[in-house]
Design a protein around this motif. Structure first.
Motif, mmCIF file in Angstrom:
data_model
loop_
_atom_site.group_PDB
_atom_site.id
_atom_site.type_symbol
_atom_site.label_atom_id
_atom_site.label_comp_id
_atom_site.label_asym_id
_atom_site.label_seq_id
_atom_site.Cartn_x
_atom_site.Cartn_y
_atom_site.Cartn_z
ATOM 1 N N ASP A 337 0.924 -1.124 -0.046
ATOM 2 C CA ASP A 337 -0.022 0.099 -0.021
ATOM 3 C C ASP A 337 0.779 1.260 -0.098
ATOM 4 O OD1 ASP A 337 -2.289 -1.305 0.130
ATOM 5 O OD2 ASP A 337 -1.910 -1.808 2.093
ATOM 6 N N THR A 339 1.643 5.428 -1.635
ATOM 7 C CA THR A 339 0.979 6.669 -2.138
ATOM 8 C C THR A 339 1.851 6.964 -3.642
ATOM 9 O OG1 THR A 339 0.618 7.557 0.028
ATOM 10 C CG2 THR A 339 0.679 8.943 -2.040
ATOM 11 N N GLY A 342 0.133 11.224 -5.213
ATOM 12 C CA GLY A 342 -0.763 11.814 -4.281
ATOM 13 C C GLY A 342 -2.131 10.916 -3.534
ATOM 14 N N LYS A 343 -2.111 9.664 -4.470
ATOM 15 C CA LYS A 343 -3.149 9.017 -3.958
ATOM 16 C C LYS A 343 -2.668 7.499 -3.410
ATOM 17 C CE LYS A 343 -6.215 10.738 -7.681
ATOM 18 N NZ LYS A 343 -7.121 10.483 -8.696
ATOM 19 N N PRO A 344 -3.300 7.171 -2.244
ATOM 20 C CA PRO A 344 -3.104 5.784 -1.704
ATOM 21 C C PRO A 344 -3.636 4.748 -2.713
ATOM 22 C CG PRO A 344 -4.909 6.687 -0.407
ATOM 23 C CD PRO A 344 -4.563 7.886 -1.399
ATOM 24 N N ARG A 345 -2.715 3.668 -2.944
ATOM 25 C CA ARG A 345 -2.897 2.693 -3.999
ATOM 26 C C ARG A 345 -2.618 1.441 -3.433
ATOM 27 N NH1 ARG A 345 -4.024 4.999 -9.338
ATOM 28 N NH2 ARG A 345 -4.801 2.428 -9.680
ATOM 29 N N ALA A 487 7.429 5.265 -4.877
ATOM 30 C CA ALA A 487 6.505 6.626 -5.179
ATOM 31 C C ALA A 487 7.033 7.389 -6.330
ATOM 32 C CB ALA A 487 6.542 7.163 -3.730
#
Length: 719
Positions: A337, A339, A342-345, A487
């Protein structure tokens, strides 16, 4: 179907997939599920003191939250205990630890159980794999590990069996052949446990194998479901819509050679989606021309996801379409998990042999990014939206008719040696190879009944007895430990290494990364910066991945030692770049403050090259070289220079006698040592031609050694 999206299965299938990922299917307890001992819940919780599965947790992160051994005190680490094994083959297993017992597998699929605190032997099991099976296994008699579940331990064997043993006694619970045949398939990978089932595939991508992954009931070994990775003969119909769709991406009579796509490693279960993600191997043969193969050849060199309960296809992403370079995608798949933008994936991280770090959405397979982590020349770039590579026209060597030096090579930028992801640093630690490989299409190639079926000319590309060429090849053949910033898609830090084929990775909450290397050193680095903090001389190359556990609050680190695998057996002089190419197979266990010592290494049994004079004709030597390149070099090394595990035939007494070489090559005099008869594909004249080639090579290297004063290969050979 296009990469990364669920398509072509209809709305009903999509709905079923959604239910499987978040409904009662995840909570169901199958009939074979364990209710005591090592349970699904225990594996999912991944107790920090134990190491219950191949990658420690379902996500295959190989990260331990233990921190008693840390960057501040790792310099005090010492040898707590060790065990030497009665085999000198490659050792690739990751040990497991449960209830104070350390379990591991060794070469020839043997299983051992030790007191994890003292190293006292509890039990040992030998499945008695016939040594003749070695001819049907790609890359040494290795085994990567076992699986624990309930009160049993499971191992896949080189000769294609799935065996369940009692954890306490080592007694056999069941022993079942699970491969279609033992001539084209072998098991070297570690089984995985998924909801009361044992999940495993098999190798064989260089033979006549049709890839598959299968689930078996953990209590009985009964098959539950099978998913094939390439379609069979269309005249026989298709098992499912996924196979029907895949068949549209193949041409020629691919099924006559199996097709490849074998699942020999890289299996990950994701409880969040109830999907099993796995990697697939190359299309077969490598050179697509003889089989009339063109197109993407799905689902080879791909990541594929199937429903864990049914084995039904969910999605795929093909990393290397129309693979002709042996760019298997069987490397470990890690879930994390992170980021991204800018989005958690929730993502799958993969760094396969083709040299890119891939980031995919774990539920849908959506392509997010692919970034090279080593020099790459087989593709000129990857489309940032579709994830499809643009193939370098020069890389299609079967079309150009010219040799192609591929970067990376067939050994891969990253092969099976496990990577590790640390949620503390958000870095992916990759054991990278920086090495090329010469591809050249064999002329007038026809399949045969034995040996590799790659349609590659191994004689034309063999390393010449030229010191300048050899020096250049050695200089360009290196390795690295790469810490990858997921990231930001870049290298955070890097440790350059002398050679390729270094060990797998363990990261810990103590700000540590552990890795063994081809130079025979077991090393600890700081996880955040890559600073070398400690090392231990293991006396033999290390390719396996370490693990760690704790008993009574005291932390231990364990690693299997033993040089071997494909790099050792097949790459000739390059296998000796690391300098520790001899094999001393053992298990090492460390703890803080320990003062254990290893015995002195045994002396090398290699004498100087002393071949008989060459009596053959140039035509004989050339013919023998072609035959050696096709049938012999995969075990005895490029240009007849062995890596240190299998016999170096330049030193063999058999090459001094025409009758002696026939006894070995045709009559199978050494079949109990793994050298089977090749009389089904070779004649007496062929055996003599191979002998003359070996004599020629030995004399070339003897002269070169006299000129340069340097040994070419070690000549070491033990079984």
């Amino acid at each position: 179907m296009r990469n990364g999206f669920v398509a072509g299965l209809g709305l009903a299938s999509l709905a079923a997939l959604a239910l499987a990922g978040c409904g009662k299917a995840v909570g169901d307890t199958p009939a074979g599920a364990a209710t005591s001992g090592v349970t699904d819940a225990l594996i999912a919780a991944a107790p920090q003191d134990e190491w219950l599965s191949y990658g420690r947790d379902y996500g295959e992160q190989r990260f331990s939250p233990l921190d008693a051994i840390n960057a501040g005190n790792v310099a005090q680490l010492g040898l707590a205990w060790s065990v030497d094994f009665d085999t000198a083959r490659g050792q690739e297993a990751t040990p497991l630890m449960h209830d104070g017992v350390l379990y591991t597998t060794t070469a020839w699929s043997m299983v051992k159980a030790y007191d994890a605190r003292t190293g006292k032997v509890i039990w040992e099991y030998d499945p008695k794999v016939p040594r003749e099976q070695l001819v049907s296994a790609c890359c040494d008699a290795v085994n990567r590990g076992a699986a624990l579940y309930g009160d049993k331990i499971y191992v896949g064997t080189l000769d294609g069996r799935l065996i369940a043993l009692d954890q306490k006694t080592g007694k056999v619970v069941f022993d079942k052949v699970v491969v279609p045949d033992r001539q084209n398939y072998a098991i070297t990978g570690a089984p995985r446990v998924v909801k009361g089932r044992i999940v495993i595939g098999a190798g064989g991508g260089e033979y006549r194998a049709r890839g598959y992954i299968a689930a078996y009931d953990a209590q009985t070994g009964t098959p539950v479901w099978t998913f094939h990775t390439v379609p069979g003969n269309p005249k026989d119909g298709f098992e499912n819509k996924a196979m029907e769709a895949a068949a549209k991406t193949w041409t020629g009579d691919w099924w006559t050679l199996g097709g490849g796509g074998t699942v020999w490693d890289g299996i990950t279960y994701d409880p969040k989606t109830n999907l099993i993600l796995f990697g697939t191997g190359n299309a077969e043969p490598w050179n697509p021309a003889p089989a009339g193969r063109s197109g993407d050849s799905l689902y080879t060199s791909s990541i594929v996801a199937v429903n864990a309960d049914t084995g039904a296809y969910a999605w795929h992403y093909q990393e290397t379409p129309e693979d002709r370079w042996d760019f298997d995608s069987d490397a470990q798949i890690t879930l994390a998990d992170v980021t991204i933008d800018g989005k958690p994936r929730h993502v799958a991280l993969h760094a396969p042999k083709n040299g890119h770090v891939y980031v995919l959405d774990a539920q849908t397979g959506q392509f997010l990014s692919a970034t090279p982590f080593v020099p790459v020349n087989w593709t000129t770039g990857i489309d940032p939206k579709t994830g499809r590579p643009t193939i370098n026209p020069e890389a299609r060597y079967e079309k150009t008719g010219k040799p192609f030096i591929g970067l990376p090579g067939a050994g891969g930028a990253h092969s099976w040696q496990p990577q590790s992801f640390s949620p503390k640093t958000n870095l992916l630690y990759i054991p990278a190879n920086v090495a090329g490989f010469p591809y050249f299409a064999a002329k007038d190639w026809k399949p045969s009944g034995m040996g590799f079926q790659t349609a590659i000319d191994g004689y034309a590309t063999a390393m010449p007895a030229d010191p300048k060429v050899q020096a250049g090849a050695l200089a360009g053949t290196t390795g690295a430990l790469i810490a990858w910033d997921v990231a930001n898609r870049k290298v955070a830090w890097r440790v350059d290494q002398v050679s390729p084929w270094n060990g797998g990775i363990l990261s810990t909450a103590g700000n540590l990364v552990f890795q063994g290397n081809a130079q025979g050193q077991f090393v600890a680095y700081s996880a955040d910066k890559g600073q070398k903090l400690w090392s231990f001389p293991a006396q033999s190359g290390i390719v396996a991945a370490p693990m760690t556990y704790a008993i009574g609050g005291e932390q231990y680190v364990a690693v299997m030692v033993g040089w071997g695998g494909v790099w050792d057996v097949a790459t000739g002089i390059l296998a000796h770049k690391g300098g520790a190419s001899r094999n001393i197979s053992r298990l090492l266990v460390f703890k803080l403050g320990a003062k254990g010592q290893l015995p002195s290494p045994p002396p090398s049994n290699a004498g100087p090259l002393d071949p008989p004079p060459l009596t053959g004709t140039p035509q004989q030597v050339a013919h023998g070289g072609q035959l050696y390149g096709r049938y012999c070099n995969v075990c005895h090394g490029d240009a007849a220079v062995a890596g240190g595990v299998n016999p170096d035939l330049r030193h063999s007494g058999a090459i001094g006698s025409a009758e002696g070489i026939k006894m070995v090559v045709l009559d199978g005099a050494l079949h109990e040592a793994g050298m089977v008869s090749f009389k089904s594909v070779l004649s007496a004249d062929d055996a003599e031609a191979i002998r003359q080639y070996l004599i020629s090579r030995a004399n070339e290297d003897k002269a070169l050694e006299a000129k340069t004063g340097q040994r070419i290969g070690k000549g070491t050979a033990r079984n």
